[in-house]
Design an enzyme around this catalytic site. Structure first.
Site, mmCIF file in Angstrom:
data_model
loop_
_atom_site.group_PDB
_atom_site.id
_atom_site.type_symbol
_atom_site.label_atom_id
_atom_site.label_comp_id
_atom_site.label_asym_id
_atom_site.label_seq_id
_atom_site.Cartn_x
_atom_site.Cartn_y
_atom_site.Cartn_z
ATOM 1 N N ARG A 155 10.122 -11.047 31.616
ATOM 2 C CA ARG A 155 9.239 -12.161 31.273
ATOM 3 C C ARG A 155 7.791 -11.715 31.371
ATOM 4 N NH1 ARG A 155 9.924 -17.851 34.150
ATOM 5 N NH2 ARG A 155 9.078 -16.680 35.884
ATOM 6 N N ASP B 168 11.824 -14.235 43.474
ATOM 7 C CA ASP B 168 12.107 -13.342 42.356
ATOM 8 C C ASP B 168 13.441 -12.645 42.603
ATOM 9 O OD1 ASP B 168 12.207 -10.866 40.777
ATOM 10 O OD2 ASP B 168 10.197 -11.467 40.143
ATOM 11 N N ASP C 89 13.531 -8.701 42.383
ATOM 12 C CA ASP C 89 12.888 -8.052 43.529
ATOM 13 C C ASP C 89 13.741 -8.162 44.787
ATOM 14 O OD1 ASP C 89 10.667 -7.095 42.224
ATOM 15 O OD2 ASP C 89 9.456 -8.873 42.596
HETATM 16 C C1 PRP Z 1 13.881 -13.097 35.695
HETATM 17 C C2 PRP Z 1 15.335 -13.540 35.708
HETATM 18 C C3 PRP Z 1 15.564 -13.932 34.278
HETATM 19 C C4 PRP Z 1 14.245 -14.509 33.880
HETATM 20 C C5 PRP Z 1 14.374 -16.004 33.917
HETATM 21 O O1 PRP Z 1 13.775 -11.833 35.193
HETATM 22 O O2 PRP Z 1 16.213 -12.560 36.173
HETATM 23 O O3 PRP Z 1 15.926 -12.846 33.449
HETATM 24 O O4 PRP Z 1 13.273 -14.076 34.844
HETATM 25 O O5 PRP Z 1 13.234 -16.599 33.418
HETATM 26 P P1 PRP Z 1 13.215 -17.441 32.071
HETATM 27 O O6 PRP Z 1 14.376 -18.373 32.104
HETATM 28 O O7 PRP Z 1 11.890 -18.155 32.163
HETATM 29 O O8 PRP Z 1 13.257 -16.491 30.909
HETATM 30 P P2 PRP Z 1 12.383 -11.009 35.210
HETATM 31 O O9 PRP Z 1 11.604 -11.238 33.962
HETATM 32 O O10 PRP Z 1 11.663 -11.298 36.492
HETATM 33 O O11 PRP Z 1 12.856 -9.517 35.116
HETATM 34 P P3 PRP Z 1 13.686 -8.640 36.178
HETATM 35 O O12 PRP Z 1 15.113 -9.140 36.176
HETATM 36 O O13 PRP Z 1 13.556 -7.270 35.586
HETATM 37 O O14 PRP Z 1 13.048 -8.773 37.530
HETATM 38 N N1 URA Z 2 12.832 -15.440 37.685
HETATM 39 C C1 URA Z 2 13.105 -15.323 39.001
HETATM 40 O O1 URA Z 2 13.554 -14.263 39.450
HETATM 41 N N2 URA Z 2 12.884 -16.384 39.790
HETATM 42 C C2 URA Z 2 12.422 -17.542 39.332
HETATM 43 O O2 URA Z 2 12.238 -18.487 40.122
HETATM 44 C C3 URA Z 2 12.121 -17.646 37.962
HETATM 45 C C4 URA Z 2 12.346 -16.585 37.156
#
Ligand code: PRP
Ligand code: URA
Length: 208
Positions: free
Chosen positions: A103, A199, A202
């Site tokens: 995102r 997150d 993370d």
């Molecule tokens: C997080 C999560 C989803 C997304 C959800 O990923 O794991 O993929 O955000 O958000 P949305 O519904 O608003 O699209 P992130 O972008 O943080 O990436 P990551 O899994 O690499 O940490």
């Molecule tokens: N992605 C995450 O990992 N946590 C949230 O709360 C929203 C998006």
């Protein structure tokens, strides 16, 4: 009924542990996997079984088996891979595709960086995995890509969802069943689920 929300008290208990900011990476990761297995069992409640003849130590009988070759799991990188082991435990012979999305922190729009599916993906029922359904952008984009590849039946499994994400998925992909362990209150001003768990990526990978 869509979305399907797991109300089992044990799941609610496990959720309270992963929501707690004091919970460390090891326990967080283990519980994400455990809840994912439960979500998988729930998502398979409509699965068609084939009758087979088997022999128990006592005698012959007819039994019912799942054709595991009909399924594929698609985790959304990164955090979705945290759910993968939990699903492989339940259906070990499913094939696995990967979608890379992150995102954009400013726009909250998903940015694609990877897409790799099994060759016969169009003939499989696909179960998409991501612990968090926030705005719904990442899930919706992934499902659009899978439909462009010819996939007919898709289910979406997440640990925690926001009402905004559910509404968006239902609007853009009304045919996709959503399985979640919780529908939380809302999104905050920077797109995080409230109360959520922070997150997910993370916390699974210990990157912050
Ligand atoms: C997080 C999560 C989803 C997304 C959800 O990923 O794991 O993929 O955000 O958000 P949305 O519904 O608003 O699209 P992130 O972008 O943080 O990436 P990551 O899994 O690499 O940490
Ligand atoms: N992605 C995450 O990992 N946590 C949230 O709360 C929203 C998006």
């Amino acid at each position: 009924m869509n979305p399907i929300v797991l109300t089992n008290p044990l799941i609610q208990h496990k959720l309270s542990i992963i929501r707690n900011k004091k919970t460390g990476t090891k326990e967080f990761r283990e519980i994400i996997g455990e809840i994912a297995t439960f979500l998988c069992y729930e998502a398979m409640s409509d699965a068609e079984l084939e009758e087979v003849e088997i022999e128990t130590p006592i005698g012959k009988t007819k039994a019912k088996q799942l054709n595991e070759n009909k399924y594929a799991f698609v985790p959304i990188l990164r955090a979705g891979t945290g759910m993968l082991d939990g699903l492989i435990n339940a259906i070990p012979n499913a094939k696995i595709g990967h979608v890379g999305l992150y995102r954009d922190e400013e726009t909250l729009k998903p940015v694609r960086y990877y897409y790799k599916m099994p060759k016969d993906i169009a003939n499989r029922e696909v179960i998409v995995l991501d612990p968090m359904l926030a705005t719904g952008g990442s899930a919706s984009d992934t499902i659009t890509m899978l439909k462009e590849d010819g996939v007919k039946k898709i289910k979406f499994l997440c640990i925690i969802s926001a009402p905004e994400g559910i509404e968006r998925l239902q609007k853009e992909h009304p045919d996709v069943e959503i399985y979640t362990a919780s529908i939380d209150e809302k999104l905050n001003e920077i797109g995080y689920i409230v109360p959520g768990l922070g997150d997910a990526g993370d916390r699974i990978f210990g990157t912050k």
